[in-house]
Design a protein around this motif. Sequence first.
Motif, PDB file in Angstrom:
ATOM      1  N   UNK A   1       0.851  -1.187   0.000  1.00  0.00           N
ATOM      2  CA  UNK A   1       0.000   0.000   0.000  1.00  0.00           C
ATOM      3  C   UNK A   1       0.886   1.236   0.000  1.00  0.00           C
ATOM      4  N   UNK A   2       0.596   2.174  -0.910  1.00  0.00           N
ATOM      5  CA  UNK A   2       1.333   3.426  -0.933  1.00  0.00           C
ATOM      6  C   UNK A   2       2.437   3.455  -1.967  1.00  0.00           C
ATOM      7  N   UNK A   3       3.259   4.480  -1.873  1.00  0.00           N
ATOM      8  CA  UNK A   3       4.343   4.710  -2.820  1.00  0.00           C
ATOM      9  C   UNK A   3       5.594   3.952  -2.395  1.00  0.00           C
ATOM     10  N   UNK A   4       6.128   3.138  -3.299  1.00  0.00           N
ATOM     11  CA  UNK A   4       7.334   2.375  -2.988  1.00  0.00           C
ATOM     12  C   UNK A   4       8.534   3.313  -2.849  1.00  0.00           C
ATOM     13  N   UNK A   5       9.424   2.959  -1.937  1.00  0.00           N
ATOM     14  CA  UNK A   5      10.614   3.747  -1.595  1.00  0.00           C
ATOM     15  C   UNK A   5      10.263   5.052  -0.879  1.00  0.00           C
ATOM     16  N   UNK A   6       9.005   5.187  -0.492  1.00  0.00           N
ATOM     17  CA  UNK A   6       8.646   6.229   0.470  1.00  0.00           C
ATOM     18  C   UNK A   6       8.795   5.583   1.849  1.00  0.00           C
ATOM     19  N   UNK A   7       9.708   6.074   2.688  1.00  0.00           N
ATOM     20  CA  UNK A   7      10.007   5.359   3.933  1.00  0.00           C
ATOM     21  C   UNK A   7       8.817   5.244   4.880  1.00  0.00           C
ATOM     22  N   UNK A   8       7.894   6.206   4.820  1.00  0.00           N
ATOM     23  CA  UNK A   8       6.715   6.105   5.678  1.00  0.00           C
ATOM     24  C   UNK A   8       5.865   4.904   5.256  1.00  0.00           C
ATOM     25  N   UNK A   9       5.692   4.719   3.952  1.00  0.00           N
ATOM     26  CA  UNK A   9       4.917   3.578   3.466  1.00  0.00           C
ATOM     27  C   UNK A   9       5.673   2.267   3.668  1.00  0.00           C
ATOM     28  N   UNK A  10       6.999   2.303   3.542  1.00  0.00           N
ATOM     29  CA  UNK A  10       7.783   1.099   3.858  1.00  0.00           C
ATOM     30  C   UNK A  10       7.566   0.698   5.315  1.00  0.00           C
ATOM     31  N   UNK A  11       7.587   1.695   6.198  1.00  0.00           N
ATOM     32  CA  UNK A  11       7.358   1.416   7.619  1.00  0.00           C
ATOM     33  C   UNK A  11       5.941   0.908   7.854  1.00  0.00           C
ATOM     34  N   UNK A  12       4.967   1.523   7.182  1.00  0.00           N
ATOM     35  CA  UNK A  12       3.569   1.121   7.348  1.00  0.00           C
ATOM     36  C   UNK A  12       3.352  -0.323   6.884  1.00  0.00           C
ATOM     37  N   UNK A  13       3.934  -0.674   5.756  1.00  0.00           N
ATOM     38  CA  UNK A  13       3.755  -2.031   5.241  1.00  0.00           C
ATOM     39  C   UNK A  13       4.519  -3.053   6.079  1.00  0.00           C
ATOM     40  N   UNK A  14       5.630  -2.646   6.677  1.00  0.00           N
ATOM     41  CA  UNK A  14       6.321  -3.533   7.613  1.00  0.00           C
ATOM     42  C   UNK A  14       5.450  -3.797   8.834  1.00  0.00           C
ATOM     43  N   UNK A  15       4.753  -2.761   9.304  1.00  0.00           N
ATOM     44  CA  UNK A  15       3.785  -2.943  10.394  1.00  0.00           C
ATOM     45  C   UNK A  15       2.705  -3.944   9.994  1.00  0.00           C
ATOM     46  N   UNK A  16       2.217  -3.862   8.772  1.00  0.00           N
ATOM     47  CA  UNK A  16       1.187  -4.794   8.313  1.00  0.00           C
ATOM     48  C   UNK A  16       1.691  -6.240   8.340  1.00  0.00           C
ATOM     49  N   UNK A  17       2.931  -6.442   7.951  1.00  0.00           N
ATOM     50  CA  UNK A  17       3.515  -7.793   8.016  1.00  0.00           C
ATOM     51  C   UNK A  17       3.588  -8.236   9.472  1.00  0.00           C
ATOM     52  N   UNK A  18       4.037  -7.334  10.340  1.00  0.00           N
ATOM     53  CA  UNK A  18       4.173  -7.681  11.757  1.00  0.00           C
ATOM     54  C   UNK A  18       2.833  -8.061  12.368  1.00  0.00           C
ATOM     55  N   UNK A  19       1.783  -7.306  12.073  1.00  0.00           N
ATOM     56  CA  UNK A  19       0.465  -7.606  12.627  1.00  0.00           C
ATOM     57  C   UNK A  19      -0.061  -8.934  12.088  1.00  0.00           C
ATOM     58  N   UNK A  20       0.228  -9.227  10.820  1.00  0.00           N
ATOM     59  CA  UNK A  20      -0.161 -10.527  10.254  1.00  0.00           C
ATOM     60  C   UNK A  20       0.585 -11.650  10.958  1.00  0.00           C
ATOM     61  N   UNK A  21       1.860 -11.427  11.217  1.00  0.00           N
ATOM     62  CA  UNK A  21       2.684 -12.409  11.920  1.00  0.00           C
ATOM     63  C   UNK A  21       2.211 -12.590  13.361  1.00  0.00           C
ATOM     64  N   UNK A  22       1.876 -11.482  13.996  1.00  0.00           N
ATOM     65  CA  UNK A  22       1.491 -11.493  15.410  1.00  0.00           C
ATOM     66  C   UNK A  22       0.126 -12.131  15.617  1.00  0.00           C
ATOM     67  N   UNK A  23      -0.823 -11.768  14.783  1.00  0.00           N
ATOM     68  CA  UNK A  23      -2.203 -12.205  14.980  1.00  0.00           C
ATOM     69  C   UNK A  23      -2.551 -13.464  14.194  1.00  0.00           C
ATOM     70  N   UNK A  24      -1.903 -13.661  13.058  1.00  0.00           N
ATOM     71  CA  UNK A  24      -2.203 -14.824  12.224  1.00  0.00           C
ATOM     72  C   UNK A  24      -1.217 -15.950  12.463  1.00  0.00           C
ATOM     73  N   UNK A  25      -1.251 -16.519  13.641  1.00  0.00           N
ATOM     74  CA  UNK A  25      -0.250 -17.521  14.009  1.00  0.00           C
ATOM     75  C   UNK A  25      -0.387 -18.809  13.201  1.00  0.00           C
TER      76      UNK A  25
END
Length: 311
Positions: free
Chosen positions: A160-184
């Motif tokens: 989601x968002x513009x690639x190589x925009x660090x805010x969106x990179x951080x946001x999408x990393x959060x999405x992976x983390x939440x999937x990892x955390x909640x989707x065991x």
Amino acid sequence: MADVKQFVFFDFEMLCSDKGMPFSDMEGIRLGAVKYDIETQKISYFDRYIRPVKRAPLSQFCKELTKISDSDLVDASGFKAVFEDFLAWIGGVKKSRFFSWSTSDLSRLKMDAEKHEIPLTTIKKIEKRYIDFQAIFTKRVSRNNLSVENALGLYGLSFIGEKHNPMYDAYNTLRIYLSFLKGRIESDLIMLKQFIFEEIPHETEQINVMLTKCLKQDLQVFIEELNEMYRMRDAIKIIKRTRRMVEKYENVLINRSDLFSQENVYYVRLLVNFHHDLLASYNEHLQHSSKIMILDESMIQSLNRLSLKRG
């Protein structure tokens, strides 16, 4: 350490060149981050350009890669001011846990902070609370180091968002983390396909039957090699092979999803314990300058139990 109230994911875009550049010269030129409130699940955003000390025009390669232009940096604040704003936006380092996708972002933070004479105590507080999430994800889910986009793909998600925009990179990393955390369960199913299986059965019972079969097959081959081990130089190969087997199956032992049977968890524990005992035995032989390595019979009894179990 204070109770964690929020997660902070951050990412830098840096000076770069297709001709190569020492990491020490790759100053941060944009800092992006997201803050996730654990209780409310509210997400806040941070995105700032940073004027580098080196005022030379950006390379064409850097402009195309980062989508940052020289005009974006002309009126930008320096690193020290941006970092002070970043700390104010965080609202409390001690209540935060910090993440990035690889340690390069933490290294960049430390180097630029030192260059701008920011107190080391502040950086150490962040480092103490920092997690390299890419390393965790690689070890627990993906097996290989993936890009943020490819890691999202494992969960069927798109960037989601513009690639190589660090805010969106951080946001999408959060999405992976939440999937990892909640989707065991989903994470462990992905892990099985990345580490062990080509195809995943639909039923939990069949998953465990296949897992037992894989363990047994690997162990039978391994024990045959183990029986041929006499010299210390042969032991090094066996140790490497054991480590690879542990890396392949250790997530079964952790069993984040409770997907795996206690029987399979028990046998992976036997494998992990054998690996530790093998290393200890090797080091003991090495201290005595031994040329030959002889294992105590008790060390391989547990592995023999696993290889001979029904399956």
